[in-house]
Design an enzyme around this catalytic site. Structure first.
Site, mmCIF file in Angstrom:
data_model
loop_
_atom_site.group_PDB
_atom_site.id
_atom_site.type_symbol
_atom_site.label_atom_id
_atom_site.label_comp_id
_atom_site.label_asym_id
_atom_site.label_seq_id
_atom_site.Cartn_x
_atom_site.Cartn_y
_atom_site.Cartn_z
ATOM 1 N N SER A 224 0.865 -1.286 -0.279
ATOM 2 C CA SER A 224 -0.064 -0.136 0.174
ATOM 3 C C SER A 224 0.357 0.883 0.080
ATOM 4 C CB SER A 224 -0.698 0.024 0.915
ATOM 5 O OG SER A 224 -1.404 1.253 1.128
ATOM 6 N N LYS A 225 0.576 1.947 -1.038
ATOM 7 C CA LYS A 225 1.403 3.591 -0.988
ATOM 8 C C LYS A 225 1.198 3.920 0.015
ATOM 9 C CE LYS A 225 -2.516 5.718 -3.603
ATOM 10 N NZ LYS A 225 -3.216 6.700 -4.662
ATOM 11 N N ARG A 226 0.318 3.794 1.166
ATOM 12 C CA ARG A 226 0.522 4.913 2.731
ATOM 13 C C ARG A 226 1.114 4.094 3.350
ATOM 14 N NH1 ARG A 226 -4.842 4.101 0.411
ATOM 15 N NH2 ARG A 226 -5.653 1.876 1.011
ATOM 16 N N ARG A 227 1.459 2.715 3.193
ATOM 17 C CA ARG A 227 1.814 2.270 4.320
ATOM 18 C C ARG A 227 3.243 1.576 4.086
ATOM 19 N NH1 ARG A 227 -1.418 -1.612 4.938
ATOM 20 N NH2 ARG A 227 -0.432 -2.801 3.253
#
Length: 456
Positions: A224-227
């Protein structure tokens, strides 16, 4: 930013296209969502693809095409389906649907199917999904998964303002561009029966599909690009070589067979078969990628290595004054550094000490090396280095061995204070070759500065 999963998909498509005599890899920029459409992002996609060898210099490359420029065809196809009775207008809103079904999670209930509504502003156009039968998807990786048509709601193909949604835009673009094979991530599999129904309703044969396994992190969570660090550009900016990235990405879900994994792209391409891709999640192992990259770095010629390091020898990476950099000095250290790097960005900390006016300050290294008695070692080294006849690595090592023996220490222990005094760190390039490059005058000055800091 260009996701490593997208890069893997692109490489698999590229391999399949290039295996065919007249195969084409089509780059389409799906830019109808204005909030996610910026020129610099498009440039980033194109440059990231070029970095891994996918660009218009190869006759297999076609595009880029822009989805927004085909908007009239999208509208025309939606109206074609309406005229043929394969779609109908609907004026239901979410609250009405929830009231009828008693749930906010159930799909559309077909309320407007037989109402015969015509288009007015605000009415969406829905595809009339067949009531019976099933939609079978021919998937080169997953076999022939089937989806009961009764489980597929009458989905929207044009919004209330008349603009077509992505599903039909995607199908129309594929039709117009002659796409006959689609290789993409498994998260798109749920959309495939809807797209396939649209292909058939428009009188065309659907492409052959291949849905790639999801890529996961060390916790087996989808990247995930958020993580997670997922942008190809970020890895390239850290000094991962494009060839190493290509090699590693090709192995995320597929293998060439045998025990050897590090292979040139041409060989990977020749062996690649999409039918052999696994269905289980592929683990993005950064440690393994880094080990791959180290192998690729060591395989470069010294000249190639020097060229590849150049971006990290300038601002904003370089911590020294630009005029202090000496290409000839760097060339002397390059071969020593090349065997130690895992990523090219590490080159800065391996050579900064020689271009800085003073040794870098690293408190952890200083504390570790400057134990009681370190001043005695530094004084002994300083006296002998000032008097040594030949300033070369062998002579400097011999001197250090004498200092170590005089203090009843092994060479590794004795040289630690000298290394930190001169280079600022406990780990680095071979010490005596480093001293030879630094020179007598600067080496003695740094030993004096360390002694002064120690108070003697």
């Amino acid at each position: 930013m260009f996701h490593v999963g997208g890069a893997r998909s692109a490489l698999y498509n590229w391999a399949v296209a290039r295996q065919q005599p007249d195969g084409k890899f089509v780059l389409r920029i799906e830019d109808t969502d204005q909030a996610r459409n910026k020129a610099e992002w498009i440039d980033g996609i194109i440059s990231a693809l070029a970095a891994i060898g996918i660009n218009d210099a190869d006759p297999a490359f076609e595009g880029p095409y822009f989805q927004s420029r085909n908007a009239d065809r999208h509208r025309e196809a939606a109206q074609q389906l309406y005229t043929a009775g394969r779609a109908y207008y609907c004026d239901c809103n979410r609250e009405q649907l929830q009231e009828r079904t008693g749930s906010q999670h159930l799909g559309y209930d077909g309320f407007c199917r037989e109402r015969g509504l015509e288009y007015v502003e605000g009415r969406a156009l829905r595809f009339r999904t067949p009531d019976e039968g099933e939609t079978v998807v021919v998937d080169l990786i997953r076999g022939e998964p089937s989806f009961p048509n009764s489980a597929i709601e009458d989905f929207v193909i044009a919004r209330g303002d008349g603009s077509p949604v992505f599903l039909i835009a995607n199908v129309v673009d594929d039709l117009d561009e002659g796409i006959n094979q689609v290789i993409r991530g498994e998260e798109h599999l749920s959309n495939t029966p809807k797209q396939q129904l649209l292909w058939e309703a428009l009188g065309a044969t659907p492409p052959v599909w291949a849905h790639l396994p999801v890529i996961v992190n060390e916790k087996r969570q989808k990247l995930s690009k958020r993580r997670d660090k997922v942008a190809l550009e970020d890895y390239l900016a850290e000094g991962y070589l494009p060839d190493a990235m290509v090699n590693y990405l090709m192995l995320l879900g597929w293998g060439p067979g045998g025990d050897v994994e590090i292979l040139p792209y041409e060989e990977l391409e020749a062996k690649f078969r999409v039918e052999d891709v696994n269905t289980s999640p592929a683990f993005f192992d950064i440690k393994k990628l880094t080990a791959f990259n180290g192998d690729y770095v060591r395989a470069l010629s010294v000249e190639q290595f020097i060229d590849a390091c150049q971006p990290w020898l300038r601002e904003p990476y370089a911590t020294w004054r630009p005029e202090a950099f000496d290409a000839d000095v760097f060339a002397k250290l390059a071969e020593l550094a090349q065997t130690r790097l895992a990523t090219l960005s590490e080159i800065t900390k391996y050579v900064d000490w020689v271009f800085l006016d003073e040794a870098p300050e690293d408190e952890a290294s200083w504390t570790k090396a400057m134990k009681p008695g370190a001043d005695v070692i530094l004084k002994g080294a300083r006296e002998r280095y000032a008097a040594v006849d030949a300033w070369d690595a062998d002579s400097l090592k011999t001197v250090m061995e004498e200092v170590a023996a005089a203090n009843e220490l092994k060479l590794g222990k004795a040289q630690a204070p000298v290394r930190v005094a001169v280079t600022g760190r406990t780990v680095g390039l071979p010490l005596f070759e480093s001293l030879e490059v630094l020179g007598r005058e600067r080496t003695l000055a740094r030993l004096d500065a360390a002694l002064a800091k120690l108070g003697g």
